[in-house]
Design a protein around this motif. Sequence first.
Motif, PDB file in Angstrom:
ATOM      1  N   GLU A 177     -22.578 -55.490 -14.622  1.00 19.39           N
ATOM      2  CA  GLU A 177     -21.334 -54.850 -14.180  1.00 19.39           C
ATOM      3  C   GLU A 177     -21.372 -54.461 -12.705  1.00 19.39           C
ATOM      4  OE1 GLU A 177     -19.400 -51.938 -16.501  1.00 19.39           O
ATOM      5  OE2 GLU A 177     -20.037 -52.782 -18.431  1.00 19.39           O
ATOM      6  N   LEU A 178     -22.549 -54.047 -12.237  1.00 15.56           N
ATOM      7  CA  LEU A 178     -22.663 -53.630 -10.830  1.00 15.56           C
ATOM      8  C   LEU A 178     -23.030 -54.800  -9.920  1.00 15.56           C
ATOM      9  CD1 LEU A 178     -24.537 -50.202 -11.183  1.00 15.56           C
ATOM     10  CD2 LEU A 178     -22.083 -50.615 -10.914  1.00 15.56           C
ATOM     11  N   GLN A 179     -23.316 -55.952 -10.539  1.00 16.73           N
ATOM     12  CA  GLN A 179     -23.691 -57.156  -9.786  1.00 16.73           C
ATOM     13  C   GLN A 179     -24.933 -56.922  -8.923  1.00 16.73           C
ATOM     14  OE1 GLN A 179     -19.981 -58.262  -7.783  1.00 16.73           O
ATOM     15  NE2 GLN A 179     -19.475 -59.642  -9.476  1.00 16.73           N
ATOM     16  N   VAL A 180     -25.951 -56.325  -9.561  1.00 18.29           N
ATOM     17  CA  VAL A 180     -27.238 -56.108  -8.899  1.00 18.29           C
ATOM     18  C   VAL A 180     -28.336 -56.609  -9.827  1.00 18.29           C
ATOM     19  CG1 VAL A 180     -26.407 -54.108  -7.595  1.00 18.29           C
ATOM     20  CG2 VAL A 180     -27.446 -53.762  -9.844  1.00 18.29           C
ATOM     21  N   GLY A 181     -29.563 -56.627  -9.338  1.00 14.27           N
ATOM     22  CA  GLY A 181     -30.682 -57.083 -10.141  1.00 14.27           C
ATOM     23  C   GLY A 181     -31.167 -56.019 -11.117  1.00 14.27           C
ATOM     24  N   ASP A 182     -31.888 -56.472 -12.153  1.00 12.55           N
ATOM     25  CA  ASP A 182     -32.445 -55.537 -13.140  1.00 12.55           C
ATOM     26  C   ASP A 182     -33.375 -54.520 -12.487  1.00 12.55           C
ATOM     27  OD1 ASP A 182     -31.071 -56.856 -15.085  1.00 12.55           O
ATOM     28  OD2 ASP A 182     -32.808 -57.766 -16.053  1.00 12.55           O
ATOM     29  N   SER A 183     -34.158 -54.987 -11.511  1.00 16.44           N
ATOM     30  CA  SER A 183     -35.111 -54.079 -10.849  1.00 16.44           C
ATOM     31  C   SER A 183     -34.384 -52.965 -10.101  1.00 16.44           C
ATOM     32  CB  SER A 183     -36.014 -54.851  -9.887  1.00 16.44           C
ATOM     33  OG  SER A 183     -35.256 -55.483  -8.874  1.00 16.44           O
TER      34      SER A 183
END
Length: 222
Positions: A177-183
Motif C-alpha cells: 500500500e505504501l509502495q515501499v520495500g518490506d525492510s
Amino acid sequence: MQLLIVDDHPLFRDALASAIRLAYPDAILHEADGIASACAVLAANRGIDLTLLDLSMQGVAGFDGLVTVRTRFPRVPILIVSGHEDPRIMREALQHGAAGYVPKAVDKATLTRAISDVLSGALAIPPELAQAGSAPSQQAGRGKAPLAERVARLTPQQLRVLMMIRQGKLNKQIAHELQVGDSTVKAHVSEILRKLEVISRTQIVIETALLDFEQIHNTHPG
C-alpha cells in the motif's frame, strides 16, 4: 534474506554463521570484523535485512558501535549478540536503538527465535531482562509519557504504518500500500515499538485503541 555478522573474533563469527545456516539455509551471510568494515558492507549491500552486532570489539567504547551503525543505517534492525549478561547493559542497548539482545551463551533455538522476532518487526527481549522487570516497556510503565505524546514522536510515515497495524495488516500488505520495500516497513515497525515504548504489535493495538487517529493524523506536524 541477507544478514550481517559483526564480531572481531573469527571463531565466533564462524560459529554464529553455522548456527544461522542451520535455521536459514538459504540466507546470504556477510561478515565484518569491526564497525568501519560493517558500515562498508552495509553501504555496499543495501538489501541486508538484519545486523548481528557484538558490543565489545577492539577500538569500540561502550555503545559507540551500536550508535554509529544505527545512525548511519537506521532502516536495518540490529540484534546485539554479546557476552555481557548484565540486565542494565541489555536495557541500555535497547534504549540506544537495538531491536533485540541475545547473550552469547544462549542455545541455537533462542538465537533463532530472536532473529525471527526481529525480522518480523518485534523486539527480542532476553527472558532474564523481562523477569527482572527491567524491559523497556516495564520501565516505561513506571514513568511512561502519555500515549498521545508518545504517538506525536512518530513521523508521518510511521503514523501511517501504525494505523495499518491497528487495521490488522501484515508487513507485506503495508509495503504494497505504501509502495515501499518490506525492510522499510520492518524498520518503521521497530521504530514505532521503540517510540511507543512497547514490545509487540499486540501491545501497539491495545495501547492505541482509545486514540482518535484521524485527529492525530490531521494535526501531525509535517
